[in-house]
Design an enzyme around this catalytic site. Structure first.
Site, PDB file in Angstrom:
ATOM      1  N   ILE A  97       0.827  -1.204   0.000  1.00  0.00           N
ATOM      2  CA  ILE A  97       0.000   0.000   0.000  1.00  0.00           C
ATOM      3  C   ILE A  97       0.869   1.265   0.000  1.00  0.00           C
ATOM      4  O   ILE A  97       0.463   2.306  -0.512  1.00  0.00           O
ATOM      5  CB  ILE A  97      -0.923   0.016   1.236  1.00  0.00           C
ATOM      6  CG1 ILE A  97      -1.750  -1.283   1.315  1.00  0.00           C
ATOM      7  CG2 ILE A  97      -1.854   1.231   1.206  1.00  0.00           C
ATOM      8  CD1 ILE A  97      -2.642  -1.533   0.123  1.00  0.00           C
ATOM      9  N   THR A  98       2.064   1.179   0.535  1.00  0.00           N
ATOM     10  CA  THR A  98       2.940   2.331   0.759  1.00  0.00           C
ATOM     11  C   THR A  98       3.122   3.200  -0.476  1.00  0.00           C
ATOM     12  O   THR A  98       3.408   2.717  -1.573  1.00  0.00           O
ATOM     13  CB  THR A  98       4.328   1.854   1.238  1.00  0.00           C
ATOM     14  OG1 THR A  98       4.154   1.012   2.381  1.00  0.00           O
ATOM     15  CG2 THR A  98       5.213   3.040   1.591  1.00  0.00           C
ATOM     16  N   GLU A 210      -4.878   6.062 -16.979  1.00  0.00           N
ATOM     17  CA  GLU A 210      -4.610   7.482 -16.849  1.00  0.00           C
ATOM     18  C   GLU A 210      -3.448   7.847 -17.770  1.00  0.00           C
ATOM     19  O   GLU A 210      -2.806   6.973 -18.354  1.00  0.00           O
ATOM     20  CB  GLU A 210      -4.298   7.850 -15.398  1.00  0.00           C
ATOM     21  CG  GLU A 210      -3.078   7.159 -14.817  1.00  0.00           C
ATOM     22  CD  GLU A 210      -2.924   7.397 -13.320  1.00  0.00           C
ATOM     23  OE1 GLU A 210      -3.903   7.751 -12.650  1.00  0.00           O
ATOM     24  OE2 GLU A 210      -1.805   7.207 -12.815  1.00  0.00           O
ATOM     25  N   HIS A 248      -0.270  10.618  -9.665  1.00  0.00           N
ATOM     26  CA  HIS A 248       0.685   9.535  -9.532  1.00  0.00           C
ATOM     27  C   HIS A 248       2.029   9.877 -10.151  1.00  0.00           C
ATOM     28  O   HIS A 248       2.127  10.685 -11.073  1.00  0.00           O
ATOM     29  CB  HIS A 248       0.141   8.267 -10.207  1.00  0.00           C
ATOM     30  CG  HIS A 248      -1.000   7.654  -9.474  1.00  0.00           C
ATOM     31  ND1 HIS A 248      -2.085   7.085 -10.117  1.00  0.00           N
ATOM     32  CD2 HIS A 248      -1.246   7.516  -8.152  1.00  0.00           C
ATOM     33  CE1 HIS A 248      -2.933   6.621  -9.230  1.00  0.00           C
ATOM     34  NE2 HIS A 248      -2.451   6.872  -8.028  1.00  0.00           N
TER      35      HIS A 248
END
Length: 290
Positions: A97-98, A210, A248
């Protein structure tokens, strides 16, 4: 059925005593995920919520519990080591998840997990959920419902949006996977598309991409050449200016590559349904289920 996880998945939580790890461990346990152990160096022998044993190392935890999966909630500087520790201990599925894991660290991690045949999802991802059976990560269970639509996305919040819209419309999901938006991650669109293609209970796939990179174009080629199930796609960042990272680390248009227009064109060429807005998924998916 589902992909990657089901009701029999047994889970470790690396970083279970930290702020995020403890909060989400409780959420996963309340959802019904079989959390069988936690890992925090120096806190071995303690318990979490009076029921989950804590171990100093992943190898100790695997030996004691037989866990098949692990989820990682540790700071970025320790994340690469945590992933490789889990892979070396024989865990089959690692969900990181980090956020903010250095790209150089991931170049080492990627080769390490692939050599051992370990499935890595993430880093910088929301994890995955098989509605009604198991969830690993941070996807809210209350917005999901069991059904025939496989969901895969680079964006966590966009995953939530699409799942919520589908659930509101009475359309359930088989498994929802957030693969993360970093330049190097362990599982890509094609990995998930191939798994959904083999899953007999997944009838349609909803795919959210994306800007940045060529993963969506490569996925479109796979859809055209390898898939029999219909796929509906969406590209986030359609108004993003070139050269500026959007959200991101991998969401950046470099030169002429990675634009939304280029990705949408690839989707259309592959015969995929293309959503202009997230809400459009409902009608596009429903039409392909009928």
């Amino acid at each position: 059925m589902s992909i990657f996880i089901d009701k029999d998945t047994t889970l470790l939580v690396q970083g279970i005593t930290g702020r995020d790890g403890s909060f989400h461990a409780k959420q996963m346990m309340e959802y019904g995920t079989r959390v069988v152990g936690g890992v925090t160096p120096g806190k071995g022998g303690q318990t979490f919520e009076d029921s989950v044993p804590i171990f100093n190392t992943v190898s100790e935890a695997v030996e004691a519990t037989g866990a098949t999966a692990t989820v990682i909630y540790v700071p970025p500087v320790f994340a690469a080591d945590a992933i490789m520790e889990a892979a070396a201990a024989g865990v089959q599925l690692v969900v990181a998840i980090t956020e903010g894991v250095p790209v150089l660290d991931m170049t080492k991690v990627y080769a390490f997990v692939k050599e051992r045949g370990v499935r890595l999802i993430g880093p910088n991802c929301p994890g995955l959920i098989t509605p009604g059976a198991s969830k690993i990560g941070i996807i809210p269970g209350r917005i999901c419902t069991p059904g025939p639509v496989g969901v895969v996305s680079r964006s966590g919040t966009l995953t939530y949006e699409i799942v919520y819209q589908l659930t509101r419309a009475g359309i359930g999901q088989s498994t929802c996977v957030g693969i993360g938006g970093d330049p190097i991650n362990g599982t890509n669109f094609i990995d998930c598309l191939a798994a959904f293609e083999k899953d007999p209970d997944t009838k349609v796939v909803a795919m959210m991409g994306e800007i940045g990179g060529t993963d969506e174009q490569e996925a479109a080629t796979f859809v055209k050449e390898q898939m029999t199930k219909p796929v509906v796609g969406f590209i986030a960042g359609q108004t993003a200016p070139p050269g500026r990272r959007m959200g991101h680390a991998g969401a950046i248009i470099s030169g002429s590559a990675g634009t939304a227009a280029e990705k949408i064109e690839a989707f259309e060429a592959a015969g995929m349904g293309v959503a202009k807005r997230p809400i459009d998924f409902v009608d596009l998916v429903r039409a392909r289920l009928s």
